[in-house]
Write an enzyme that holds these catalytic residues in place. Sequence first.
Site, PDB file in Angstrom:
ATOM      1  N   GLN A 130      21.514  11.288   8.126  1.00 25.08           N
ATOM      2  CA  GLN A 130      22.387  10.476   8.981  1.00 25.08           C
ATOM      3  C   GLN A 130      21.549   9.540   9.839  1.00 25.08           C
ATOM      4  OE1 GLN A 130      24.199  12.569  12.278  1.00 25.08           O
ATOM      5  NE2 GLN A 130      26.100  11.422  12.077  1.00 25.08           N
ATOM      6  N   GLY A 131      21.738   8.241   9.688  1.00 25.32           N
ATOM      7  CA  GLY A 131      21.007   7.261  10.473  1.00 25.32           C
ATOM      8  C   GLY A 131      21.862   6.690  11.589  1.00 25.32           C
ATOM      9  N   SER A 133      21.319   7.772  15.600  1.00 24.94           N
ATOM     10  CA  SER A 133      20.560   7.635  16.850  1.00 24.94           C
ATOM     11  C   SER A 133      19.338   6.741  16.687  1.00 24.94           C
ATOM     12  CB  SER A 133      20.122   9.008  17.363  1.00 24.94           C
ATOM     13  OG  SER A 133      21.227   9.801  17.725  1.00 24.94           O
ATOM     14  N   GLU A 248      32.099  15.875  12.116  1.00 23.67           N
ATOM     15  CA  GLU A 248      30.845  16.447  12.608  1.00 23.67           C
ATOM     16  C   GLU A 248      31.082  17.322  13.823  1.00 23.67           C
ATOM     17  OE1 GLU A 248      26.329  15.081  13.954  1.00 23.67           O
ATOM     18  OE2 GLU A 248      27.895  13.565  13.714  1.00 23.67           O
ATOM     19  N   SER A 364      26.991  14.356  23.247  1.00 23.67           N
ATOM     20  CA  SER A 364      26.692  15.451  24.166  1.00 23.67           C
ATOM     21  C   SER A 364      27.975  16.086  24.689  1.00 23.67           C
ATOM     22  CB  SER A 364      25.850  14.939  25.344  1.00 23.67           C
ATOM     23  OG  SER A 364      26.640  14.146  26.198  1.00 23.67           O
ATOM     24  N   ASN A 365      27.858  17.341  25.117  1.00 23.09           N
ATOM     25  CA  ASN A 365      29.049  18.034  25.624  1.00 23.09           C
ATOM     26  C   ASN A 365      29.592  17.387  26.888  1.00 23.09           C
ATOM     27  OD1 ASN A 365      28.599  19.687  23.461  1.00 23.09           O
ATOM     28  ND2 ASN A 365      28.613  21.601  24.613  1.00 23.09           N
ATOM     29  N   GLU A 366      28.719  16.719  27.649  1.00 21.24           N
ATOM     30  CA  GLU A 366      29.210  15.968  28.806  1.00 21.24           C
ATOM     31  C   GLU A 366      30.105  14.820  28.359  1.00 21.24           C
ATOM     32  OE1 GLU A 366      25.703  18.287  29.889  1.00 21.24           O
ATOM     33  OE2 GLU A 366      26.096  16.864  28.272  1.00 21.24           O
TER      34      GLU A 366
END
Length: 378
Positions: A130-131, A133, A248, A364-366
């Site tokens: 997976q490209g 980030s 995902e 992120s979970n945030e």
Amino acid sequence: MLTDALTEPGLADFRAKVRVFLTGNLPDDLRRAASRATSVFIDPAVTLPWQRILNARGWAAPDWPAEFGGPGWSEIERYIFAAECAAAGAPGLAPMGLKMVAPVIMHYGTPEQRAHYLPRILSGEDYWCQGFSEPGAGSDLASLQLRAVPDGDDYVLNGSKIWTTHAHFANRMFALVRTSTEGKPQAGISFLLLDMKAPGITVEPIRTLAGDHEFNQVFFDDVRVPQANRLGGENEGWSVAKHLLTFERGGKYAPGLIGRLERLRGEDGIGPVLRAELDREAIGLAALQALEIKAMRGLGGSPALYASVLKILGTEAAQRIDTLACEIAGPAAWADADGQTPAELAVAVPRYLNDRAASIYAGSNEIQRDLIARLMLG
């Protein structure tokens, strides 16, 4: 530990069929290798042989519609299959192809793209990374800068991707690239399917704190990708990516975590305080399993909302279980010199370190909590 929904009488024959298959077809060496894995991304030397065994039975892609090669199971049958595989210690298959890019190829791909890629994903001939980030674009993915400039029938790519899981194994990548700098950042992104053997691609390893080589940085130097490999319209990649991230983020966290927890609860010499902590986690996982079943049955609510909630609950439960495994293992969590430490404890520290990223990747979970607030509060 199964909720009432998974023990309905009509499902007994299906569960028995899966158990018989796993007993007769899951090789011991693959089971042992999976028990020593320190990440959800197990090396393809372990996962691909198991995928080929499942594919020969027609079970490599339980979530796929029958028209594309799936087994045609109901949602609850898919969940039972995942639970039985976890209980048997089967290696989890690499998700990037089967569970991430395949659904978006089905949804956004042309007939030609579907006919080309989907059989190769099923067979394992194509192994994907997976490209998404980049060094300056992680949780803020809309700020990505890998440029894709049209040139004839191709795009020419320059830039880099980072934290690219299993790029050193992959022969294919699905990537978000910048095809326009006009307007909102999200409006200038396209979704490409590319060949990792293309000239100009360089893969550099990134070693994790746990000592694993799972991540990489991938550099693109005038890499040519046919425009025919674009999925969806030009500058419409953000919509494709959001569709993919639903697969995902949301998923079947509980079966694997329940399997891990039950193995920990079976260890000897656990004191009453830790035993109480394990029991508390078991209750939480039963609740997570019930929520996953509710989500997959579509009993009201937004799929995106469920995906974010399940991502938070699943990854944070995994981190708590990692901590308990380290506490139970004691010194064995740091060294397994004689190779006699039970697998669940021998890999406790590497799993703990690896799973620190679980609450960061896939958004992120945030960020997930912010998305939940927006969906709930408008």
